[in-house]
Design an enzyme around this catalytic site. Structure first.
Site, PDB file in Angstrom:
ATOM      1  N   ASN A 207      -2.528 -20.473 -18.470  1.00 33.60           N
ATOM      2  CA  ASN A 207      -3.398 -19.298 -17.921  1.00 33.60           C
ATOM      3  C   ASN A 207      -4.051 -18.319 -18.688  1.00 33.60           C
ATOM      4  O   ASN A 207      -4.463 -17.397 -18.218  1.00 33.60           O
ATOM      5  CB  ASN A 207      -2.528 -18.456 -16.678  1.00 33.60           C
ATOM      6  CG  ASN A 207      -1.394 -17.988 -17.453  1.00 33.60           C
ATOM      7  OD1 ASN A 207      -1.117 -17.929 -18.752  1.00 33.60           O
ATOM      8  ND2 ASN A 207      -0.297 -17.672 -16.559  1.00 33.60           N
TER       9      ASN A 207
ATOM     10  N   HIS B  99      -2.617 -13.021 -21.716  1.00 36.82           N
ATOM     11  CA  HIS B  99      -1.511 -12.378 -21.587  1.00 36.82           C
ATOM     12  C   HIS B  99      -2.177 -10.961 -21.279  1.00 36.82           C
ATOM     13  O   HIS B  99      -2.879 -10.681 -21.927  1.00 36.82           O
ATOM     14  CB  HIS B  99      -0.496 -12.448 -22.728  1.00 36.82           C
ATOM     15  CG  HIS B  99       0.423 -10.882 -22.540  1.00 36.82           C
ATOM     16  ND1 HIS B  99       1.507 -11.077 -21.802  1.00 36.82           N
ATOM     17  CD2 HIS B  99       0.281  -9.924 -23.043  1.00 36.82           C
ATOM     18  CE1 HIS B  99       2.094  -9.924 -21.801  1.00 36.82           C
ATOM     19  NE2 HIS B  99       1.383  -9.203 -22.787  1.00 36.82           N
TER      20      HIS B  99
END
Ligand code: GDP
Ligand code: MG
Length: 196
Positions: free
Chosen positions: A160, A163
């Protein structure tokens, strides 16, 4: 006490973000919003560093497991069949291990971003953990297509892209962990007098 516009947060561009050439795009989204990058470096992390970066307490690990359980429930997958357990702590530990393996798979880019409510603003720009529910216009919503069901089947962390610290306390820990004082810079952006 520092001024509210000096709130700081940590962003790390993960291996998929670096390898897909999204570093510039990501930084640009923060900069155009008016947030200030005050530290920046590409580096190769060790497993020990990543292990110390992510929280080790049971509550955090259980929350990781809960994300998988909620995702499996939503899409009708059988947790026990897929992962051999439906215990959120065991699942959380599994996911945490995959995450460590993933974060050392390529260089990372770490940065500190400063601005009013930097933690919340960067989380919002980054989007939800699960790309399938990340809003369009967010980094994860625009550039990632992964999901827990697929990632867990392949025994890896969800890809994804970034962070981002979740709370000011998490940010404080991450700033102290990843940066020395000499690596953090202070300067005034040209538009500051107009923006606030
Ligand atoms: P974040 O703060 O939005 O990055 O999410 P978390 O702190 O909850 O989780 C850390 C990272 O672990 C996420 O960004 C994902 O890469 C990975 N992750 C979280 N939940 C899951 C999951 O259910 N399955 C898998 N495979 N990876 C997960
Ligand atoms: Mg997190």
């Amino acid at each position: 006490m520092s001024h509210p516009k000096e709130e700081r947060t940590v962003v790390i561009v993960k291996p998929d973000g670096v390898k897909r050439g999204l570093v510039g795009e990501i930084i640009s989204r923060f900069e155009r919003r008016g947030l200030k990058v005050i530290a920046l470096e590409m580096f190769q992390a060790t497993k020990k560093q990543i292990d110390d970066h992510y929280p080790k307490n049971e509550a955090w690990i259980m929350r990781l497991g809960e994300k998988t359980l909620a995702n499996y429930k939503k899409y009708g997958w059988d947790t026990k069949k897929e992962l051999g357990t439906d215990d959120k702590l065991k699942i959380g530990k599994m996911v945490r291990g995959w995450l460590i393996d993933y974060m050392v798979a390529a260089p990372l880019v770490k940065m500190i971003v400063e601005g009013i409510h930097a933690v919340d603003m960067i989380r919002k720009i980054s989007g939800s953990t699960m790309p399938s529910v990340a809003e369009m216009g967010t980094i994860r919503g625009d550039f990632s297509v992964d999901d827990a069901t697929a990632a867990n089947r392949d025994k890896r962390a969800i890809h994804n892209i970034v962070h981002a610290s979740e709370t000011p306390q998490e940010a404080e820990h991450e700033i102290a962990f990843w940066f020395t004082k000499g690596e953090i810079h202070s300067y005034k952006r040209a538009e500051e007098d107009m923006m606030f």
